[in-house]
Scaffold this active site. Sequence first.
Site, short mmCIF file in Angstrom:
data_model
loop_
_atom_site.label_atom_id
_atom_site.label_comp_id
_atom_site.label_asym_id
_atom_site.label_seq_id
_atom_site.Cartn_x
_atom_site.Cartn_y
_atom_site.Cartn_z
N ASN A 148 4.65 -4.34 8.46
CA ASN A 148 4.02 -3.05 8.18
C ASN A 148 3.15 -2.71 9.40
O ASN A 148 2.05 -3.23 9.54
CB ASN A 148 3.17 -3.16 6.90
N LYS A 180 1.66 -0.06 10.17
CA LYS A 180 0.56 0.88 9.93
C LYS A 180 0.53 1.94 11.05
O LYS A 180 1.59 2.36 11.51
CB LYS A 180 -0.76 0.12 9.78
N HIS A 215 0.40 1.25 -1.14
CA HIS A 215 -0.45 0.37 -0.32
C HIS A 215 -1.92 0.71 -0.61
O HIS A 215 -2.25 1.88 -0.79
CB HIS A 215 -0.12 0.54 1.16
N GLU A 261 -4.36 1.00 1.25
CA GLU A 261 -4.94 1.97 2.18
C GLU A 261 -4.60 3.39 1.76
O GLU A 261 -5.35 4.33 2.00
CB GLU A 261 -4.47 1.67 3.61
N GLU A 272 -0.93 -7.81 -2.84
CA GLU A 272 -1.86 -7.80 -1.72
C GLU A 272 -3.29 -7.68 -2.22
O GLU A 272 -3.77 -6.56 -2.47
CB GLU A 272 -1.57 -6.60 -0.79
N GLY A 306 -6.22 -7.73 6.49
CA GLY A 306 -6.76 -7.34 7.80
C GLY A 306 -8.02 -8.06 8.26
O GLY A 306 -8.70 -7.59 9.15
N SER A 352 -3.33 -10.93 5.64
CA SER A 352 -3.62 -11.89 6.71
C SER A 352 -2.61 -13.02 6.81
O SER A 352 -2.97 -14.17 7.08
CB SER A 352 -5.04 -12.45 6.55
P1 PGA Z 1 -2.57 -7.77 7.35
O1 PGA Z 1 -2.06 -6.47 6.54
O2 PGA Z 1 -1.41 -8.71 7.47
O3 PGA Z 1 -3.05 -7.24 8.65
O4 PGA Z 1 -3.67 -8.39 6.52
C1 PGA Z 1 -1.19 -6.60 5.46
C2 PGA Z 1 -0.97 -5.26 4.81
O5 PGA Z 1 -1.92 -4.49 4.66
O6 PGA Z 1 0.18 -4.93 4.43
#
Ligand code: PGA
Length: 255
Positions: free
Chosen positions: A9, A11, A95, A97, A167, A173, A212
């Site tokens: 992903n 982003k 997601h 976000e 998640e 992140g 992460s």
């Molecule tokens: P990350 O993001 O691996 O940077 O923690 C995962 C995600 O938000 O899909």
Amino acid sequence: MRYPLVIGNWKLNGSTKMINTFIPTLLKKLSKIKKYNLVIAPPFVYLYQIQNLLADSIAKLGAQNVDINSFGAFTGEISAEILKDIGAKYIIIGHSERRNNHRESNKIIAKKFALLKAKNLIPVLCIGESKIENQAEATQRICAKQLDAILKTSGNKAFENTVIAYEPLWAIGNGKSAIPEEVQKVHKFIRNYITQKDANSAKKVIIQYGGSVNPTNAAQLFKQPDIDGALVGAASLKVDELVAIVKAAVDAKQN
Ligand code: PGA
């Protein structure tokens, strides 16, 4: 039998220049592996470029969102039709976000899920609890609520041929992945929850972990019986890290 799936992903990251180096390097580094399940989900504007670069590979194209409308006067949106037309197959929805920054409700996400299924695209439904909810031991309740919204709209067999990405928001992140054994417990809960509705789709649904994931923790995560791969953010933008995660998924399958 479920085969682990890794989705990158990206982003809001990437550029034409970066992609022209990244994708050929990635494919070259994976060229000795006969079977792996990898999806790259870039920003919309790079879908076409990546689709062309992936054309002769077994890696697939994904997208990070879809609109609930199919066509017409919806400035700035992208439809399931357009995603299908460009060759995207796995579409991330819900997601955290987007739930938080764009106030996407369970109801809207359930609409997107149904729409994608109707178009034979594969929804990658993100679910998970916040830190406060986790501390209040509300993880199962939150996940169940997010799953219920889908089951209510798309029926008991909703999760047939789909992907769920668990998640936990507090692990995204920040380099601090959740503990694999704890993740396994949540994944088992998710699978059992779906089993109550439809045992067959529960057995087959891919339940990824996200938050992460990196080359250091991937193998331990993939060893868990109900963790079927990962939705990877930051590490998916570093070619060697992504390759290592894909290899860990392949190895987990072989063991
Ligand atoms: P990350 O993001 O691996 O940077 O923690 C995962 C995600 O938000 O899909």
